[in-house]
Design a protein around this motif. Sequence first.
Motif, PDB file in Angstrom:
ATOM      1  N   THR A   1     -33.797 -25.115  25.941  1.00  0.00           N
ATOM      2  CA  THR A   1     -33.709 -24.742  27.362  1.00  0.00           C
ATOM      3  C   THR A   1     -34.764 -23.719  27.748  1.00  0.00           C
ATOM      4  OG1 THR A   1     -31.327 -25.162  27.336  1.00  0.00           O
ATOM      5  CG2 THR A   1     -32.190 -23.834  29.158  1.00  0.00           C
ATOM      6  N   CYS A   2     -34.934 -22.689  26.923  1.00  0.00           N
ATOM      7  CA  CYS A   2     -35.890 -21.620  27.260  1.00  0.00           C
ATOM      8  C   CYS A   2     -37.136 -21.655  26.387  1.00  0.00           C
ATOM      9  CB  CYS A   2     -35.226 -20.257  27.127  1.00  0.00           C
ATOM     10  SG  CYS A   2     -34.679 -19.845  25.442  1.00  0.00           S
ATOM     11  N   SER A   3     -37.266 -22.665  25.527  1.00  0.00           N
ATOM     12  CA  SER A   3     -38.416 -22.808  24.611  1.00  0.00           C
ATOM     13  C   SER A   3     -38.607 -21.578  23.734  1.00  0.00           C
ATOM     14  CB  SER A   3     -39.696 -23.095  25.408  1.00  0.00           C
ATOM     15  OG  SER A   3     -39.582 -24.302  26.117  1.00  0.00           O
ATOM     16  N   GLY A   4     -37.490 -20.960  23.355  1.00  0.00           N
ATOM     17  CA  GLY A   4     -37.564 -19.837  22.428  1.00  0.00           C
ATOM     18  C   GLY A   4     -37.876 -18.500  23.051  1.00  0.00           C
ATOM     19  N   LEU A   5     -37.850 -18.406  24.384  1.00  0.00           N
ATOM     20  CA  LEU A   5     -38.164 -17.141  25.048  1.00  0.00           C
ATOM     21  C   LEU A   5     -36.929 -16.274  25.265  1.00  0.00           C
ATOM     22  CD1 LEU A   5     -40.714 -18.382  27.729  1.00  0.00           C
ATOM     23  CD2 LEU A   5     -41.203 -17.201  25.588  1.00  0.00           C
ATOM     24  N   GLY A   6     -35.751 -16.885  25.234  1.00  0.00           N
ATOM     25  CA  GLY A   6     -34.528 -16.130  25.465  1.00  0.00           C
ATOM     26  C   GLY A   6     -34.223 -15.886  26.924  1.00  0.00           C
ATOM     27  N   GLU A   7     -35.171 -16.232  27.780  1.00  0.00           N
ATOM     28  CA  GLU A   7     -35.009 -16.052  29.219  1.00  0.00           C
ATOM     29  C   GLU A   7     -35.523 -17.280  29.946  1.00  0.00           C
ATOM     30  OE1 GLU A   7     -35.604 -11.231  29.781  1.00  0.00           O
ATOM     31  OE2 GLU A   7     -37.322 -12.555  30.052  1.00  0.00           O
ATOM     32  N   VAL A   8     -35.017 -17.490  31.142  1.00  0.00           N
ATOM     33  CA  VAL A   8     -35.524 -18.540  32.015  1.00  0.00           C
ATOM     34  C   VAL A   8     -35.886 -17.902  33.348  1.00  0.00           C
ATOM     35  CG1 VAL A   8     -34.246 -20.424  30.943  1.00  0.00           C
ATOM     36  CG2 VAL A   8     -33.180 -19.105  32.776  1.00  0.00           C
ATOM     37  N   VAL A   9     -36.807 -18.539  34.051  1.00  0.00           N
ATOM     38  CA  VAL A   9     -37.201 -18.055  35.368  1.00  0.00           C
ATOM     39  C   VAL A   9     -36.261 -18.640  36.411  1.00  0.00           C
ATOM     40  CG1 VAL A   9     -39.041 -18.022  37.098  1.00  0.00           C
ATOM     41  CG2 VAL A   9     -39.599 -17.812  34.674  1.00  0.00           C
ATOM     42  N   ALA A  10     -35.701 -17.790  37.243  1.00  0.00           N
ATOM     43  CA  ALA A  10     -34.754 -18.234  38.262  1.00  0.00           C
ATOM     44  C   ALA A  10     -35.190 -17.722  39.628  1.00  0.00           C
ATOM     45  CB  ALA A  10     -33.352 -17.728  37.939  1.00  0.00           C
ATOM     46  N   SER A  11     -34.806 -18.438  40.658  1.00  0.00           N
ATOM     47  CA  SER A  11     -35.135 -18.029  42.018  1.00  0.00           C
ATOM     48  C   SER A  11     -34.430 -16.726  42.371  1.00  0.00           C
ATOM     49  CB  SER A  11     -34.710 -19.111  43.017  1.00  0.00           C
ATOM     50  OG  SER A  11     -35.411 -20.314  42.787  1.00  0.00           O
ATOM     51  N   ALA A  12     -35.179 -15.790  42.925  1.00  0.00           N
ATOM     52  CA  ALA A  12     -34.598 -14.547  43.436  1.00  0.00           C
ATOM     53  C   ALA A  12     -34.260 -14.784  44.907  1.00  0.00           C
ATOM     54  CB  ALA A  12     -35.570 -13.385  43.269  1.00  0.00           C
ATOM     55  N   VAL A  13     -33.156 -15.478  45.147  1.00  0.00           N
ATOM     56  CA  VAL A  13     -32.837 -15.956  46.500  1.00  0.00           C
ATOM     57  C   VAL A  13     -32.711 -14.802  47.479  1.00  0.00           C
ATOM     58  CG1 VAL A  13     -31.186 -17.305  47.859  1.00  0.00           C
ATOM     59  CG2 VAL A  13     -31.701 -17.978  45.512  1.00  0.00           C
ATOM     60  N   ASP A  14     -32.269 -13.648  47.022  1.00  0.00           N
ATOM     61  CA  ASP A  14     -32.126 -12.497  47.916  1.00  0.00           C
ATOM     62  C   ASP A  14     -33.462 -12.043  48.496  1.00  0.00           C
ATOM     63  OD1 ASP A  14     -32.467 -11.842  45.088  1.00  0.00           O
ATOM     64  OD2 ASP A  14     -32.499  -9.762  45.731  1.00  0.00           O
ATOM     65  N   ARG A  15     -34.578 -12.452  47.864  1.00  0.00           N
ATOM     66  CA  ARG A  15     -35.897 -12.079  48.369  1.00  0.00           C
ATOM     67  C   ARG A  15     -36.477 -13.134  49.312  1.00  0.00           C
ATOM     68  NH1 ARG A  15     -38.466 -10.799  42.430  1.00  0.00           N
ATOM     69  NH2 ARG A  15     -36.841  -9.367  41.687  1.00  0.00           N
ATOM     70  N   PHE A  16     -35.798 -14.262  49.461  1.00  0.00           N
ATOM     71  CA  PHE A  16     -36.343 -15.369  50.247  1.00  0.00           C
ATOM     72  C   PHE A  16     -36.301 -15.099  51.747  1.00  0.00           C
ATOM     73  CE2 PHE A  16     -35.925 -19.278  47.240  1.00  0.00           C
ATOM     74  CZ  PHE A  16     -36.532 -18.549  46.220  1.00  0.00           C
TER      75      PHE A  16
ATOM     76  N   LYS B   1     -43.277 -12.773  42.943  1.00  0.00           N
ATOM     77  CA  LYS B   1     -42.614 -12.124  44.078  1.00  0.00           C
ATOM     78  C   LYS B   1     -41.217 -12.669  44.330  1.00  0.00           C
ATOM     79  CE  LYS B   1     -43.553 -10.835  48.895  1.00  0.00           C
ATOM     80  NZ  LYS B   1     -44.523 -10.968  50.016  1.00  0.00           N
ATOM     81  N   PHE B   2     -41.019 -13.983  44.107  1.00  0.00           N
ATOM     82  CA  PHE B   2     -39.768 -14.628  44.526  1.00  0.00           C
ATOM     83  C   PHE B   2     -38.929 -15.161  43.358  1.00  0.00           C
ATOM     84  CE2 PHE B   2     -42.544 -15.026  48.283  1.00  0.00           C
ATOM     85  CZ  PHE B   2     -41.739 -14.376  49.209  1.00  0.00           C
ATOM     86  N   THR B   3     -39.232 -14.741  42.144  1.00  0.00           N
ATOM     87  CA  THR B   3     -38.397 -15.140  40.997  1.00  0.00           C
ATOM     88  C   THR B   3     -38.083 -13.928  40.146  1.00  0.00           C
ATOM     89  OG1 THR B   3     -40.284 -15.594  39.538  1.00  0.00           O
ATOM     90  CG2 THR B   3     -39.464 -17.437  40.893  1.00  0.00           C
ATOM     91  N   ARG B   4     -37.113 -14.088  39.290  1.00  0.00           N
ATOM     92  CA  ARG B   4     -36.790 -13.062  38.303  1.00  0.00           C
ATOM     93  C   ARG B   4     -36.358 -13.755  37.013  1.00  0.00           C
ATOM     94  NH1 ARG B   4     -32.418 -12.102  41.976  1.00  0.00           N
ATOM     95  NH2 ARG B   4     -33.367 -10.133  42.568  1.00  0.00           N
ATOM     96  N   ALA B   5     -36.535 -13.046  35.925  1.00  0.00           N
ATOM     97  CA  ALA B   5     -36.102 -13.590  34.641  1.00  0.00           C
ATOM     98  C   ALA B   5     -34.616 -13.321  34.462  1.00  0.00           C
ATOM     99  CB  ALA B   5     -36.894 -12.961  33.505  1.00  0.00           C
ATOM    100  N   LYS B   6     -33.922 -14.295  33.919  1.00  0.00           N
ATOM    101  CA  LYS B   6     -32.514 -14.083  33.589  1.00  0.00           C
ATOM    102  C   LYS B   6     -32.258 -14.653  32.199  1.00  0.00           C
ATOM    103  CE  LYS B   6     -30.365 -18.265  35.521  1.00  0.00           C
ATOM    104  NZ  LYS B   6     -29.341 -18.776  36.440  1.00  0.00           N
ATOM    105  N   VAL B   7     -31.214 -14.175  31.583  1.00  0.00           N
ATOM    106  CA  VAL B   7     -30.887 -14.609  30.231  1.00  0.00           C
ATOM    107  C   VAL B   7     -30.642 -16.114  30.216  1.00  0.00           C
ATOM    108  CG1 VAL B   7     -29.233 -14.380  28.339  1.00  0.00           C
ATOM    109  CG2 VAL B   7     -29.928 -12.365  29.631  1.00  0.00           C
ATOM    110  N   CYS B   8     -31.206 -16.769  29.195  1.00  0.00           N
ATOM    111  CA  CYS B   8     -31.057 -18.225  29.077  1.00  0.00           C
ATOM    112  C   CYS B   8     -29.570 -18.591  29.028  1.00  0.00           C
ATOM    113  CB  CYS B   8     -31.752 -18.711  27.801  1.00  0.00           C
ATOM    114  SG  CYS B   8     -31.482 -20.456  27.445  1.00  0.00           S
ATOM    115  N   PRO B   9     -29.122 -19.517  29.887  1.00  0.00           N
ATOM    116  CA  PRO B   9     -27.695 -19.872  29.903  1.00  0.00           C
ATOM    117  C   PRO B   9     -27.243 -20.620  28.652  1.00  0.00           C
ATOM    118  CG  PRO B   9     -28.954 -21.331  31.330  1.00  0.00           C
ATOM    119  CD  PRO B   9     -29.897 -20.257  30.889  1.00  0.00           C
TER     120      PRO B   9
END
Length: 758
Positions: A139-154, A250-258
């Motif tokens: 899922t995260c290709s070994g990074l431990g995090e995925v990039v997710a939309s920071a919807v609150d910044r949209f 600007k419009f994404t943030r990293a979050k822990v891989c689900p």
Amino acid sequence: MPQQSIRIQGARTNNLQHLDVEVPRGRLVVFVGVSGSGKSSLVFDTIAAEAGYQLNETYPPYIRNRLPKWARPEVGHIEGLSPVVVINQRRLGGNARSTVGTITDIWTYLRLLFSRVSKPHVGESTAFSFNDPAGMCPTCSGLGEVVASAVDRFVDLDKSLREGAVLLPGSATGGYWYSHFADIGVFALDTPLRRWSRDERHALLYGIGSAGSLASLLPKDYEGVVERFERIYLRGSGDMSERKKETLGKFTRAKVCPNCRGDRLNEASRTATVLGHTIGEMARMEVSELAELVPRVTEPSVSPVVSALTDRLQAMVGIGLGYLHLGRATPTLSGGESQRIKTLRHLGSSLTEILYVFDEPTVGLHPHDVNSMTEVLRQLRDKGNSVLVVEHDPAVMAIADQVIEVGPGAGEQGGKLVYQGTFEGLRQADTATAAALAQHRPIKEEPRTPRGHITLADATRNNLKNVTADIPTGVMTVLTGVAGSGKTSLAGELIAQHEAVVIDQKPVSTNRRSTPITYTGIATPIRSLFARQNGVSARLFSANSEGACPDCKGLGVVYHDLAFMEEQETVCETCQGRRFTPEVLKYTVAGLSIADIDELTIRKAIDQLPDHAIVRALRHLDEVGLGYLRLGQPLTTLSGGECQRVKIAKELRDSTGPTLYVLDEPTTGLHIQDIDTLLSLLDGLVDHGHTVVLIEHNLDVIRRADWMIDLGPGPGKHGGKILYQGTVANIAGTATAEALSGDLFRAPSASLSKPASC
């Protein structure tokens, strides 16, 4: 008989003035002097550079081209060198896959251990590598995090659609995407989004897949704002343009891989255990805790692995890094932590008569932690090596076999040998360092009264334990505590919760054309001044544009490719190193050509250049003690302390209103004498209504603070609590309080009457 010293004659690198010195071998030698005096030029750019160059010359050309390049120093004669190991302050950096475990090779041994004795058995050591397809989480290709939309910044909830409430590129009125949600007749165009219902906002963002009654009114081909963004930016293919990267940032943030929950590994590897712990759980343990756990593995088949793993973990504990965990990303390490990790690989070495060169090894260390580093320096010396240290900390000077001071001043006023002898002898000498050691800075008796405060609430970053603190405004606050206690994490939370100007430890970016002037943005006003006073184009006065010498392209030197040999640099024969065409050099300001400007010192330029904007910008450089630098001096020739102050000068600009400044160890690279200059600058900021927050270990700076927040009591999981907040005079019962009361090296008793001995 082996040579007993490193003998240097006629050293002329940078500002060294034909310096002659004999440095004893097999000893711990500390080099001191004011910032910019020539210490680094002697130790790194002369001794280490020549040792590295000569060692490289022993390899064939094919290998030599793949080794680190060493610029040969300007020196008359040098002998008595050994193979050199340079351990500098440069942060480890690395990419998202680089961790404390990978950089120290500890993860390699841990993977090997799991591949042999884990239950269930899941495969070879690559099965536990998050950098290998056999082990990484899909899922995260070994990074431990995925990039997710920071919807609150949209969106801006206080604006209507017509006013540009959707902040994504192309969504403003008249933009390419505006009609997709504005022309469908469903959304109110002139009502601020804050007054919309929850269902209406959800439909705008998520389209027909959203919950609520409004979703049924949307056209079947309507694509929500979030859907469109993720299709284009997160799932799109092709090369990533700079504009696209900027939008993502600007419009994404990293979050822990689900999927892997930050473990980075696939499911099979995450289920395997040793001693009842998965490898992910071990990666999250503090190194000190893991060092106690690993020896409990008793299977004879892996005893060599257990032994090697235990030795490396205990070495990390011994060097004061037991609070780290193996999963910690290397880009998040401080300069001091990075330097200590680099040192680790040499502690177990059996090599002797190596030349070890350290650049301020106590950077980032609380006085309580300095002993761990000084013990490492002693260990390396006692194995039969020569240890040369550039340092400003009196605690390191005190353990030296010999102290060498370069000076007496900075820049053109430095580059000479002013003292060589013992630390006790230095304290009696007539040098800048002796004077600084004799100076006693008392705790501020009358701290400034705060104008108010800003609240930092419920901070849980890293090891912080739901910390809440009130930072007083209009004063200078210092964050203190042992290494790993949570100071940087607390500052990070402060920056995240409140707008601030941040001056961190990231290195100054340099290249062949970088100078203090180009870096601080003064080059353009200078070109404009010449253009205005001479009635010609400003492009003529750019060494990168029309006025540049056509042969050297404005560099002043020509680089000759000699195939497998070292690249040769010679002064350009056409412009004689002046970088511009003869026509351009005819134009002057205050009797100076554009080439003459490069040779002016900052202090002289303030007096001679008739332009308010230029003078105001240069004054910042002068105020941080860099008035002796030439305007065109390449940043590549500056010391670490000088580069730090160039950065401070750039950031500490005049603000239109009260500003929060957060500085991460601003005394890095500063001589004790230069700290007064820094403190005066910071006091000036506070006097102009700004708020200053420092992460700092320097006791002189702590004594001058109006307010302090001391964290601890220990590092890592043993820290993360506020032990004290208040005025400096009242602190008691902490490691910082103990350091303030027991500063043995800063007493007013040293005499300044005796002459220097060389």
